[in-house]
Design a protein around this motif. Structure first.
Motif, PDB file in Angstrom:
ATOM      1  N   GLN A 294       0.854  -1.186   0.000  1.00 43.97           N
ATOM      2  CA  GLN A 294       0.000   0.000   0.000  1.00 43.97           C
ATOM      3  C   GLN A 294       0.891   1.238   0.000  1.00 43.97           C
ATOM      4  N   ILE A 295       1.193   1.704  -1.200  1.00 49.59           N
ATOM      5  CA  ILE A 295       2.040   2.889  -1.382  1.00 49.59           C
ATOM      6  C   ILE A 295       1.165   4.006  -1.939  1.00 49.59           C
ATOM      7  N   ILE A 296       1.268   5.182  -1.341  1.00 50.37           N
ATOM      8  CA  ILE A 296       0.473   6.327  -1.795  1.00 50.37           C
ATOM      9  C   ILE A 296       0.875   6.689  -3.226  1.00 50.37           C
ATOM     10  N   ALA A 297      -0.127   6.845  -4.085  1.00 50.81           N
ATOM     11  CA  ALA A 297       0.107   7.257  -5.472  1.00 50.81           C
ATOM     12  C   ALA A 297       0.340   8.760  -5.520  1.00 50.81           C
ATOM     13  N   LYS A 298       1.357   9.162  -6.232  1.00 49.88           N
ATOM     14  CA  LYS A 298       1.666  10.578  -6.418  1.00 49.88           C
ATOM     15  C   LYS A 298       1.430  11.008  -7.859  1.00 49.88           C
ATOM     16  N   GLU A 299       1.333  10.042  -8.756  1.00 52.12           N
ATOM     17  CA  GLU A 299       1.227  10.318 -10.190  1.00 52.12           C
ATOM     18  C   GLU A 299      -0.048   9.703 -10.746  1.00 52.12           C
ATOM     19  N   LEU A 300      -0.541  10.313 -11.804  1.00 49.75           N
ATOM     20  CA  LEU A 300      -1.671   9.764 -12.538  1.00 49.75           C
ATOM     21  C   LEU A 300      -1.157   9.442 -13.928  1.00 49.75           C
ATOM     22  N   ASP A 301      -1.164   8.174 -14.273  1.00 54.47           N
ATOM     23  CA  ASP A 301      -0.555   7.697 -15.511  1.00 54.47           C
ATOM     24  C   ASP A 301      -1.616   7.347 -16.548  1.00 54.47           C
ATOM     25  N   HIS A 302      -1.356   7.696 -17.807  1.00 55.71           N
ATOM     26  CA  HIS A 302      -2.224   7.262 -18.899  1.00 55.71           C
ATOM     27  C   HIS A 302      -1.821   5.848 -19.290  1.00 55.71           C
ATOM     28  N   ILE A 303      -2.759   4.932 -19.214  1.00 57.55           N
ATOM     29  CA  ILE A 303      -2.487   3.532 -19.568  1.00 57.55           C
ATOM     30  C   ILE A 303      -2.077   3.466 -21.036  1.00 57.55           C
ATOM     31  N   ILE A 304      -2.892   4.053 -21.903  1.00 56.12           N
ATOM     32  CA  ILE A 304      -2.518   4.234 -23.307  1.00 56.12           C
ATOM     33  C   ILE A 304      -2.093   5.698 -23.419  1.00 56.12           C
ATOM     34  N   PRO A 305      -0.820   5.960 -23.712  1.00 57.72           N
ATOM     35  CA  PRO A 305      -0.348   7.343 -23.762  1.00 57.72           C
ATOM     36  C   PRO A 305      -1.185   8.206 -24.719  1.00 57.72           C
ATOM     37  N   VAL A 306      -1.373   9.447 -24.354  1.00 54.28           N
ATOM     38  CA  VAL A 306      -2.155  10.379 -25.169  1.00 54.28           C
ATOM     39  C   VAL A 306      -1.538  10.493 -26.561  1.00 54.28           C
ATOM     40  N   LYS A 307      -0.212  10.468 -26.638  1.00 52.96           N
ATOM     41  CA  LYS A 307       0.465  10.535 -27.939  1.00 52.96           C
ATOM     42  C   LYS A 307       0.139   9.335 -28.823  1.00 52.96           C
ATOM     43  N   LYS A 308      -0.309   8.237 -28.216  1.00 53.64           N
ATOM     44  CA  LYS A 308      -0.666   7.030 -28.975  1.00 53.64           C
ATOM     45  C   LYS A 308      -2.180   6.849 -29.005  1.00 53.64           C
ATOM     46  N   GLU A 309      -2.895   7.963 -29.057  1.00 58.39           N
ATOM     47  CA  GLU A 309      -4.351   8.000 -29.200  1.00 58.39           C
ATOM     48  C   GLU A 309      -5.116   7.653 -27.920  1.00 58.39           C
ATOM     49  N   GLY A 310      -4.466   7.659 -26.775  1.00 56.34           N
ATOM     50  CA  GLY A 310      -5.169   7.449 -25.510  1.00 56.34           C
ATOM     51  C   GLY A 310      -5.974   8.686 -25.146  1.00 56.34           C
ATOM     52  N   GLU A 311      -7.073   8.483 -24.473  1.00 58.96           N
ATOM     53  CA  GLU A 311      -7.939   9.590 -24.070  1.00 58.96           C
ATOM     54  C   GLU A 311      -7.358  10.300 -22.853  1.00 58.96           C
ATOM     55  N   MET A 312      -7.322  11.609 -22.909  1.00 54.41           N
ATOM     56  CA  MET A 312      -6.724  12.428 -21.853  1.00 54.41           C
ATOM     57  C   MET A 312      -7.509  12.352 -20.547  1.00 54.41           C
ATOM     58  N   TYR A 313      -8.826  12.503 -20.605  1.00 55.05           N
ATOM     59  CA  TYR A 313      -9.647  12.628 -19.395  1.00 55.05           C
ATOM     60  C   TYR A 313     -10.575  11.431 -19.175  1.00 55.05           C
ATOM     61  N   ASP A 314     -10.204  10.283 -19.665  1.00 55.60           N
ATOM     62  CA  ASP A 314     -11.010   9.074 -19.505  1.00 55.60           C
ATOM     63  C   ASP A 314     -10.512   8.303 -18.281  1.00 55.60           C
ATOM     64  N   ARG A 315     -11.377   8.125 -17.300  1.00 53.56           N
ATOM     65  CA  ARG A 315     -10.968   7.418 -16.077  1.00 53.56           C
ATOM     66  C   ARG A 315     -10.539   5.977 -16.349  1.00 53.56           C
ATOM     67  N   ASP A 316     -11.044   5.402 -17.427  1.00 56.47           N
ATOM     68  CA  ASP A 316     -10.630   4.044 -17.785  1.00 56.47           C
ATOM     69  C   ASP A 316      -9.238   4.004 -18.410  1.00 56.47           C
ATOM     70  N   ASN A 317      -8.700   5.162 -18.771  1.00 64.60           N
ATOM     71  CA  ASN A 317      -7.376   5.219 -19.380  1.00 64.60           C
ATOM     72  C   ASN A 317      -6.310   5.782 -18.435  1.00 64.60           C
ATOM     73  N   VAL A 318      -6.638   5.951 -17.173  1.00 62.09           N
ATOM     74  CA  VAL A 318      -5.646   6.444 -16.217  1.00 62.09           C
ATOM     75  C   VAL A 318      -5.544   5.498 -15.035  1.00 62.09           C
ATOM     76  N   GLN A 319      -4.374   5.531 -14.417  1.00 66.17           N
ATOM     77  CA  GLN A 319      -4.159   4.715 -13.224  1.00 66.17           C
ATOM     78  C   GLN A 319      -3.257   5.472 -12.260  1.00 66.17           C
ATOM     79  N   PRO A 320      -3.566   5.406 -10.975  1.00 66.47           N
ATOM     80  CA  PRO A 320      -2.696   6.044  -9.985  1.00 66.47           C
ATOM     81  C   PRO A 320      -1.452   5.188  -9.771  1.00 66.47           C
ATOM     82  N   LEU A 321      -0.295   5.846  -9.764  1.00 67.92           N
ATOM     83  CA  LEU A 321       0.970   5.143  -9.561  1.00 67.92           C
ATOM     84  C   LEU A 321       1.858   5.925  -8.605  1.00 67.92           C
ATOM     85  N   CYS A 322       2.706   5.216  -7.883  1.00 70.96           N
ATOM     86  CA  CYS A 322       3.735   5.885  -7.082  1.00 70.96           C
ATOM     87  C   CYS A 322       4.794   6.395  -8.055  1.00 70.96           C
ATOM     88  N   SER A 323       5.665   7.238  -7.587  1.00 70.32           N
ATOM     89  CA  SER A 323       6.683   7.835  -8.461  1.00 70.32           C
ATOM     90  C   SER A 323       7.583   6.781  -9.100  1.00 70.32           C
TER      91      SER A 323
END
Length: 105
Positions: free
Chosen positions: A64-93
């Motif tokens: 259980q590590i506190i997430a500091k970053e919000l990562d795009h699962i599919i990068p926006v540069k590779k057609e991932g959606e910027m504000y789609d909750r299904d395309n982001v995941q909280p990650l530690c640094s």
């Protein structure tokens, strides 16, 4: 009378730069990263991290590590959606750095 070289107060360099260049240099990053300074992104990020405060990758191995970053699962540069909750995941640094390196290759 010798002419004085103009010194930019932010960078303390003697080179002449345009005002827009100075702003971008002082804030760091480029046009691709500027979007992460916008209010919409900041609010979206806070909302997701509030709902899911722990790193997803660390949770897979029982940590259980506190997430500091919000990562795009599919990068926006590779057609991932910027504000789609299904395309982001909280990650530690640490996990975010690891994933970002793998995304670049």
């Amino acid at each position: 009378m010798p002419t004085q070289k103009r010194v930019d107060r932010r960078t303390h360099s003697g080179k002449s730069v345009q005002p827009t260049q100075r702003v971008n240099e002082s804030r760091g990053g480029n046009a691709d990263t500027q979007i992460y300074r916008r209010k919409r992104w900041r609010d979206f990020r806070i909302s997701v991290l509030r709902d899911e405060p722990f790193c997803r990758e660390c949770a897979k191995i029982g940590k259980q590590i506190i997430a500091k970053e919000l990562d795009h699962i599919i990068p926006v540069k590779k057609e991932g959606e910027m504000y789609d909750r299904d395309n982001v995941q909280p990650l530690c640094s640490s996990c975010h750095s690891r994933k970002s390196r793998s995304d670049r290759s």
